[in-house]
Design a protein around this motif. Structure first.
Motif, mmCIF file in Angstrom:
data_model
loop_
_atom_site.group_PDB
_atom_site.id
_atom_site.type_symbol
_atom_site.label_atom_id
_atom_site.label_comp_id
_atom_site.label_asym_id
_atom_site.label_seq_id
_atom_site.Cartn_x
_atom_site.Cartn_y
_atom_site.Cartn_z
ATOM 1 N N ASN A 75 0.850 -1.188 0.000
ATOM 2 C CA ASN A 75 0.000 0.000 0.000
ATOM 3 C C ASN A 75 0.887 1.240 0.000
ATOM 4 O O ASN A 75 2.106 1.147 0.184
ATOM 5 C CB ASN A 75 -0.914 -0.023 1.234
ATOM 6 C CG ASN A 75 -1.910 -1.160 1.156
ATOM 7 O OD1 ASN A 75 -2.619 -1.313 0.173
ATOM 8 N ND2 ASN A 75 -1.944 -1.983 2.198
ATOM 9 N N ASN A 76 0.278 2.398 -0.186
ATOM 10 C CA ASN A 76 1.050 3.643 -0.269
ATOM 11 C C ASN A 76 1.777 4.020 1.018
ATOM 12 O O ASN A 76 2.573 4.947 1.022
ATOM 13 C CB ASN A 76 0.152 4.795 -0.710
ATOM 14 C CG ASN A 76 -0.205 4.690 -2.175
ATOM 15 O OD1 ASN A 76 0.492 4.028 -2.945
ATOM 16 N ND2 ASN A 76 -1.286 5.328 -2.567
ATOM 17 N N ASP A 77 1.515 3.294 2.096
ATOM 18 C CA ASP A 77 2.228 3.552 3.353
ATOM 19 C C ASP A 77 3.236 2.445 3.675
ATOM 20 O O ASP A 77 3.795 2.400 4.757
ATOM 21 C CB ASP A 77 1.235 3.717 4.507
ATOM 22 C CG ASP A 77 0.434 2.456 4.786
ATOM 23 O OD1 ASP A 77 0.580 1.447 4.045
ATOM 24 O OD2 ASP A 77 -0.352 2.466 5.752
ATOM 25 N N GLY A 78 3.468 1.545 2.713
ATOM 26 C CA GLY A 78 4.429 0.466 2.915
ATOM 27 C C GLY A 78 3.851 -0.773 3.566
ATOM 28 O O GLY A 78 4.537 -1.788 3.684
ATOM 29 N N SER A 79 2.599 -0.699 3.989
ATOM 30 C CA SER A 79 1.979 -1.874 4.612
ATOM 31 C C SER A 79 1.653 -2.910 3.539
ATOM 32 O O SER A 79 1.463 -2.569 2.370
ATOM 33 C CB SER A 79 0.717 -1.470 5.377
ATOM 34 O OG SER A 79 -0.253 -0.945 4.491
ATOM 35 N N PRO A 80 1.598 -4.175 3.928
ATOM 36 C CA PRO A 80 1.362 -5.220 2.925
ATOM 37 C C PRO A 80 -0.033 -5.142 2.316
ATOM 38 O O PRO A 80 -0.996 -4.777 2.982
ATOM 39 C CB PRO A 80 1.541 -6.516 3.709
ATOM 40 C CG PRO A 80 1.379 -6.153 5.136
ATOM 41 C CD PRO A 80 1.766 -4.715 5.274
ATOM 42 N N LEU A 81 -0.101 -5.483 1.047
ATOM 43 C CA LEU A 81 -1.388 -5.580 0.372
ATOM 44 C C LEU A 81 -2.160 -6.770 0.928
ATOM 45 O O LEU A 81 -1.564 -7.777 1.325
ATOM 46 C CB LEU A 81 -1.189 -5.807 -1.128
ATOM 47 C CG LEU A 81 -0.580 -4.680 -1.945
ATOM 48 C CD1 LEU A 81 -0.270 -5.173 -3.352
ATOM 49 C CD2 LEU A 81 -1.510 -3.485 -1.990
ATOM 50 N N HIS A 82 -3.471 -6.671 0.905
ATOM 51 C CA HIS A 82 -4.289 -7.836 1.225
ATOM 52 C C HIS A 82 -4.081 -8.833 0.082
ATOM 53 O O HIS A 82 -3.925 -8.430 -1.079
ATOM 54 C CB HIS A 82 -5.764 -7.442 1.342
ATOM 55 C CG HIS A 82 -6.617 -8.563 1.834
ATOM 56 N ND1 HIS A 82 -7.065 -9.569 1.003
ATOM 57 C CD2 HIS A 82 -7.073 -8.858 3.075
ATOM 58 C CE1 HIS A 82 -7.767 -10.434 1.707
ATOM 59 N NE2 HIS A 82 -7.792 -10.021 2.973
ATOM 60 N N PRO A 83 -4.066 -10.130 0.355
ATOM 61 C CA PRO A 83 -3.825 -11.114 -0.709
ATOM 62 C C PRO A 83 -4.759 -11.003 -1.915
ATOM 63 O O PRO A 83 -4.399 -11.409 -3.014
ATOM 64 C CB PRO A 83 -4.001 -12.455 0.003
ATOM 65 C CG PRO A 83 -3.599 -12.163 1.408
ATOM 66 C CD PRO A 83 -4.112 -10.763 1.670
ATOM 67 N N ARG A 84 -5.951 -10.449 -1.742
ATOM 68 C CA ARG A 84 -6.861 -10.305 -2.891
ATOM 69 C C ARG A 84 -6.564 -9.046 -3.711
ATOM 70 O O ARG A 84 -7.018 -8.919 -4.839
ATOM 71 C CB ARG A 84 -8.306 -10.265 -2.402
ATOM 72 C CG ARG A 84 -8.788 -11.603 -1.906
ATOM 73 C CD ARG A 84 -10.303 -11.591 -1.684
ATOM 74 N NE ARG A 84 -10.650 -12.632 -0.750
ATOM 75 C CZ ARG A 84 -11.160 -12.432 0.457
ATOM 76 N NH1 ARG A 84 -11.424 -11.226 0.868
ATOM 77 N NH2 ARG A 84 -11.425 -13.445 1.246
ATOM 78 N N SER A 85 -5.833 -8.124 -3.152
ATOM 79 C CA SER A 85 -5.573 -6.849 -3.832
ATOM 80 C C SER A 85 -4.863 -6.987 -5.173
ATOM 81 O O SER A 85 -5.245 -6.318 -6.133
ATOM 82 C CB SER A 85 -4.787 -5.910 -2.922
ATOM 83 O OG SER A 85 -5.568 -5.548 -1.815
ATOM 84 N N PRO A 86 -3.828 -7.819 -5.301
ATOM 85 C CA PRO A 86 -3.178 -7.927 -6.613
ATOM 86 C C PRO A 86 -4.149 -8.330 -7.724
ATOM 87 O O PRO A 86 -4.054 -7.830 -8.848
ATOM 88 C CB PRO A 86 -2.098 -8.993 -6.397
ATOM 89 C CG PRO A 86 -1.770 -8.867 -4.948
ATOM 90 C CD PRO A 86 -3.093 -8.564 -4.279
ATOM 91 N N HIS A 87 -5.094 -9.195 -7.399
ATOM 92 C CA HIS A 87 -6.085 -9.604 -8.398
ATOM 93 C C HIS A 87 -6.940 -8.408 -8.820
ATOM 94 O O HIS A 87 -7.193 -8.199 -10.007
ATOM 95 C CB HIS A 87 -6.956 -10.732 -7.850
ATOM 96 C CG HIS A 87 -7.953 -11.244 -8.834
ATOM 97 N ND1 HIS A 87 -7.602 -12.076 -9.870
ATOM 98 C CD2 HIS A 87 -9.277 -11.012 -8.965
ATOM 99 C CE1 HIS A 87 -8.672 -12.347 -10.591
ATOM 100 N NE2 HIS A 87 -9.707 -11.719 -10.062
ATOM 101 N N ARG A 88 -7.360 -7.625 -7.859
ATOM 102 C CA ARG A 88 -8.171 -6.439 -8.169
ATOM 103 C C ARG A 88 -7.362 -5.418 -8.968
ATOM 104 O O ARG A 88 -7.869 -4.800 -9.909
ATOM 105 C CB ARG A 88 -8.698 -5.821 -6.881
ATOM 106 C CG ARG A 88 -9.716 -6.712 -6.199
ATOM 107 C CD ARG A 88 -10.228 -6.088 -4.914
ATOM 108 N NE ARG A 88 -11.113 -7.015 -4.243
ATOM 109 C CZ ARG A 88 -11.061 -7.302 -2.962
ATOM 110 N NH1 ARG A 88 -10.180 -6.709 -2.180
ATOM 111 N NH2 ARG A 88 -11.898 -8.165 -2.431
ATOM 112 N N ILE A 89 -6.106 -5.245 -8.607
ATOM 113 C CA ILE A 89 -5.228 -4.324 -9.341
ATOM 114 C C ILE A 89 -5.057 -4.817 -10.777
ATOM 115 O O ILE A 89 -5.119 -4.037 -11.726
ATOM 116 C CB ILE A 89 -3.869 -4.186 -8.618
ATOM 117 C CG1 ILE A 89 -4.068 -3.477 -7.273
ATOM 118 C CG2 ILE A 89 -2.857 -3.452 -9.490
ATOM 119 C CD1 ILE A 89 -2.869 -3.580 -6.335
#
Length: 175
Positions: A75-89
């Motif tokens: 994420n824009n603050d360096g925190s990890p993406l949720h595992p579903r986020s790459p699919h949505r991206i």
């Protein structure tokens, strides 16, 4: 994946962990069979990764609350993406590009098929995919493509032409 998993000089990416979304939580763990997988990456992709790293460093400088977790995709603050986020991206990228949507795993299949079609040995493709047994790769990914069918026909045609030539030479020699 963390930046420490990328060797820019050696052009490799090492996969050690995965993040899995469960019903109400996210779990980070090791890959299947506790294996570590290292894959060689092409120079163009590494250049894109370098650019991504530079942009992320700029975000890090601008952020007041950067999470120093070293994730490549975060994420824009360096925190990890949720595992579903790459699919949505991925869905948004494909839509913006105006190309046919393929699930991310279909890209893996395409990658394997193209490599095999271009003559990369089966055991090399199997290693890239993380398969211990090349038969898994052969069974799941080694589809016969029209290009391969055409190439096979051409090989046979060349063999027939050579056989006819040998037969004609034998006939001429026996006269």
């Amino acid at each position: 994946m963390r930046w420490s998993n990328i060797d820019f000089a050696g052009r490799t990416v090492t996969f050690e962990h995965n993040r899995v979304g469960l019903r109400s939580s996210v779990q980070e763990g090791t890959l299947k069979n506790d294996e570590i997988k290292t894959v060689t990456v092409d120079p163009s992709t590494m250049a894109v990764m370098q650019l991504h790293r530079k942009r992320q460093a700029e975000l890090k400088i601008a952020s007041r609350a950067w999470h120093p977790l070293d994730y490549v995709f975060c994420n824009n603050d360096g925190s990890p993406l949720h595992p579903r986020s790459p699919h949505r991206i991925w869905q948004r990228i494909v839509a913006a590009a105006g190309v046919k949507y393929l699930k991310p795993h279909a890209q893996r299949h395409t990658h394997a098929t193209v490599l095999l079609e271009e003559g990369v040995p089966l055991h090399v493709v199997a290693k890239r995919l993380g398969h211990r047994d090349a038969m898994v790769t052969a069974t799941v990914y080694a589809n016969v493509t029209p290009k391969q069918e055409d190439a096979a026909a051409g090989v046979y045609e060349a063999w027939l032409a050579e056989s006819e030539k040998v037969d004609q030479e034998d006939d001429a020699a026996s006269c």
